[in-house]
Design a protein around this motif. Structure first.
Motif, PDB file in Angstrom:
ATOM      1  N   GLU A  44     -40.366  19.927  25.953  1.00  0.00           N
ATOM      2  CA  GLU A  44     -40.925  19.384  24.712  1.00  0.00           C
ATOM      3  C   GLU A  44     -42.435  19.211  24.826  1.00  0.00           C
ATOM      4  OE1 GLU A  44     -37.826  19.053  25.413  1.00  0.00           O
ATOM      5  OE2 GLU A  44     -36.805  19.093  23.480  1.00  0.00           O
ATOM      6  N   THR A  48     -34.694  24.157  27.709  1.00  0.00           N
ATOM      7  CA  THR A  48     -34.091  22.987  28.366  1.00  0.00           C
ATOM      8  C   THR A  48     -33.016  23.439  29.369  1.00  0.00           C
ATOM      9  OG1 THR A  48     -34.544  21.698  26.393  1.00  0.00           O
ATOM     10  CG2 THR A  48     -33.013  20.720  27.960  1.00  0.00           C
ATOM     11  N   ARG A  63     -28.857  15.365  25.428  1.00  0.00           N
ATOM     12  CA  ARG A  63     -28.973  16.718  24.872  1.00  0.00           C
ATOM     13  C   ARG A  63     -28.913  16.676  23.338  1.00  0.00           C
ATOM     14  NH1 ARG A  63     -28.758  21.201  28.040  1.00  0.00           N
ATOM     15  NH2 ARG A  63     -29.939  21.992  26.283  1.00  0.00           N
ATOM     16  N   GLY A  64     -29.744  17.478  22.721  1.00  0.00           N
ATOM     17  CA  GLY A  64     -29.813  17.494  21.260  1.00  0.00           C
ATOM     18  C   GLY A  64     -30.577  16.309  20.698  1.00  0.00           C
ATOM     19  N   GLY A  65     -31.246  15.556  21.583  1.00  0.00           N
ATOM     20  CA  GLY A  65     -31.823  14.268  21.195  1.00  0.00           C
ATOM     21  C   GLY A  65     -33.087  14.314  20.345  1.00  0.00           C
ATOM     22  N   SER A  66     -33.627  15.505  20.081  1.00  0.00           N
ATOM     23  CA  SER A  66     -34.834  15.538  19.242  1.00  0.00           C
ATOM     24  C   SER A  66     -34.546  15.076  17.814  1.00  0.00           C
ATOM     25  CB  SER A  66     -35.427  16.952  19.189  1.00  0.00           C
ATOM     26  OG  SER A  66     -35.856  17.337  20.459  1.00  0.00           O
ATOM     27  N   ASP A  67     -33.312  15.305  17.350  1.00  0.00           N
ATOM     28  CA  ASP A  67     -32.948  14.796  16.016  1.00  0.00           C
ATOM     29  C   ASP A  67     -33.067  13.270  16.011  1.00  0.00           C
ATOM     30  OD1 ASP A  67     -32.164  17.387  15.384  1.00  0.00           O
ATOM     31  OD2 ASP A  67     -30.042  17.012  15.767  1.00  0.00           O
ATOM     32  N   SER A  70     -38.782  20.209  19.277  1.00  0.00           N
ATOM     33  CA  SER A  70     -37.931  20.394  20.460  1.00  0.00           C
ATOM     34  C   SER A  70     -38.625  21.364  21.404  1.00  0.00           C
ATOM     35  CB  SER A  70     -36.610  21.049  20.060  1.00  0.00           C
ATOM     36  OG  SER A  70     -35.824  20.201  19.322  1.00  0.00           O
ATOM     37  N   ALA A  71     -38.018  21.540  22.578  1.00  0.00           N
ATOM     38  CA  ALA A  71     -38.426  22.631  23.461  1.00  0.00           C
ATOM     39  C   ALA A  71     -37.987  23.937  22.813  1.00  0.00           C
ATOM     40  CB  ALA A  71     -37.722  22.472  24.801  1.00  0.00           C
ATOM     41  N   PHE A 105     -36.977  14.190  21.915  1.00  0.00           N
ATOM     42  CA  PHE A 105     -36.128  14.163  23.106  1.00  0.00           C
ATOM     43  C   PHE A 105     -36.577  13.231  24.222  1.00  0.00           C
ATOM     44  CE2 PHE A 105     -34.664  16.966  26.903  1.00  0.00           C
ATOM     45  CZ  PHE A 105     -33.358  16.514  26.875  1.00  0.00           C
TER      46      PHE A 105
HETATM   47  N1  ASP Z   1     -34.478  20.278  24.017  1.00  0.00           N
HETATM   48  C1  ASP Z   1     -33.390  19.324  24.045  1.00  0.00           C
HETATM   49  C2  ASP Z   1     -32.048  20.022  24.203  1.00  0.00           C
HETATM   50  O1  ASP Z   1     -31.996  21.245  24.271  1.00  0.00           O
HETATM   51  C3  ASP Z   1     -33.396  18.405  22.862  1.00  0.00           C
HETATM   52  C4  ASP Z   1     -33.166  19.070  21.524  1.00  0.00           C
HETATM   53  O2  ASP Z   1     -33.320  20.291  21.406  1.00  0.00           O
HETATM   54  O3  ASP Z   1     -32.846  18.357  20.568  1.00  0.00           O
HETATM   55  O4  ASP Z   1     -31.059  19.366  24.308  1.00  0.00           O
END
Ligand code: ASP
Ligand code: ADP
Ligand code: MG
Length: 443
Positions: free
Chosen positions: A114, A43, A194-198, A37-38, A180
């Protein structure tokens, strides 16, 4: 191959990055593929910078400062991310000249978090003797649709990612891949939400047929509630995909809701672990989970929920009424979570404003429509709720003792979740009190 995804906090400060390096070094015999992730907060900073650019202020300064502090901690050359920082300044300049932060331009801005992270982490791993190479996911084949801000990877991504990653691993490299982000077939950068690295990690894991997907984060696994809200939350050692999906969907930020799906389809276990306590086994999510588990498993909560109520006497003895209402929601792409009906009313919850106003205008032709804002959805995940009524009784008892009014109580047919709404102002109190009571008996 072993896919190892490191979230924002794991790549966001030097001691955590040092741990990440130890963890990857320890996994070298498993052929690791790292997804990053970043760095934490980046982000959000990129989003702020994008919005400021639309108002005419182009300033990448705070982001550059954050990135350079991390590079300096490992004495890495700033030149490593120079092209990305230039790309970011250019992207902000374009937004400023258009005077508008549209989704496509914002995805490009956000992507640099990222992209910078992958370069910095690969370089840090190289300092520790790992033959790591950074890769932007789109250069490995992560192609998506053009739904900016929440893009969906295209089916062909799997074969492309697999071929590219296998080639790197066969050459003895450890790929460090951006989470992401992706790119449309015509070359425009997208983000997966958002949260898409998973989600990226699960797609990569499914593509390369990983033996396991590890999600490294700042908590020791999926816990019985958000530990920031319920301090007595504990790690759940084994979860089924179904339970994890419910938890993720109903607000447990530790996993992106969509993560589970690509992994389930291939039967790949997903393990959630803490970068700071790598020896802790964390939580493993498998297709079946713990079949012997009984009783309450976890609580999740989501703030800022809206309830839409449609009251109409025309519903009395009519058929097709619900279908008409949901057809309106479907056409406006409004996602409905909980639904409760009586003979003269339908109430349902939605968690986003997108399309809602237009849907409500149409719903007014069916009856009186009211919308309530500022509610927290609390979801209790349990096994065997149909056979054992005690958890439900306890839930009502706790809410009564705390003086918290609840509405829209719903138990899904699968009987693994009991959901209700409380006012936002009482949301965290409800989660804490319910957790304390429901888990007191378990310990
Ligand atoms: N960097 C992105 C976010 O903050 C993706 C992630 O962290 O999963 O939403
Ligand atoms: P990352 O940056 O590693 O992706 P996130 O911030 O997205 O991490 O997710 C981890 C956070 O999720 C934790 O710090 C925790 O506050 C929150 N969280 C919410 N519900 C849960 C839960 N049931 N179990 C564990 N963590 C949870
Ligand atoms: Mg996350």
């Amino acid at each position: 191959m072993r896919v190892m995804k490191f979230g924002g906090t794991s790549v966001g400060d030097p001691p955590r990055i040092a741990n990440l390096c130890d963890i990857v070094l320890g996994a070298l015999p498993l052929a690791p593929v790292v997804v990053v992730s970043a760095a934490s907060r980046v982000t959000d900073m990129l989003l702020t910078a994008g919005r400021a650019a639309a108002q005419g202020t182009v300033d990448a300064g705070p982001i550059e400062a954050r990135v350079k502090t991390l590079l300096d901690a490992f004495s890495l050359d700033h030149g490593l991310v120079e092209a990305e920082l230039r790309g970011l300044r250019e992207a902000l300049g374009v937004i400023a000249s258009r005077g508008e932060a549209d989704a496509e331009r914002m995805d490009l801005v956000e992507s640099f978090g990222e992209r910078i992270s992958a370069r910095a982490i690969a370089a840090t791993l190289r300092l520790r003797g790992v033959d790591a190479v950074h890769a932007d996911a789109f250069d490995l084949g992560m192609v998506t649709d053009a739904n900016f801000g929440g893009a969906e990877p295209l089916l062909e991504s799997a074969d492309l990612l697999r071929a590219a990653i296998e080639a790197l691993v066969a050459a003895g490299k450890v790929p460090v891949v951006t989470g992401f982000i992706g790119r449309t077939l015509d070359g425009r950068v997208t983000t997966l939400g958002r949260g898409g690295s998973d989600y990226s990690a699960a797609i990569v894991g499914a593509a390369v047929h990983a033996d396991e997907i590890e999600i490294w984060t700042d908590v020791p696994g999926v816990m019985s509630a958000d530990p920031r809200v319920a301090p007595d939350a504990r790690t759940i050692p084994v979860l089924s995909f179904h339970e994890a999906a419910e938890l993720a969907y109903f607000g447990a930020k530790v996993l992106h809701p969509k993560t589970i799906h690509p992994a389930v389809k291939r039967g790949i276990p997903v393990r959630v672990k803490n970068t700071f306590t790598p020896e802790h086994p964390g939580t493993v999510i498998t297709a079946d989970g713990d079949r012997s588990a009984r009783g309450v498993r976890a609580l999740a909560h989501k703030r800022g929920i809206r309830t839409v109520n449609v009251v109409s006497t025309r519903m009395l003895l009519a058929h097709g009424f619900l279908a008409k209402i949901f057809e309106v929601f479907a056409r406006h792409r409004v996602v409905v979570d909980l639904v409760s009906t009586s003979e003269v009313s339908v109430s349902c919850t939605v968690d986003k404003d997108d399309g809602l106003d237009a849907a409500i205008r149409e719903l007014r032709s069916f009856g009186e429509v009211t919308v309530a804002h500022g509610q927290t959805l609390v979801c209790i995940i349990a096994a065997g709720l149909l056979e054992d009524p005690r958890p439900c009784a306890q839930v009502f008892g706790v809410l009564a003792d705390e003086g918290i009014p609840a509405q829209l109580l719903t138990m899904g047919a699968s009987a693994i979740n009991l959901s209700l709404l409380v006012p936002d102002a009482k949301g965290e109190q409800a989660v804490r009190a319910l957790h304390r009571a429901l888990f007191a008996a378990v310990s």
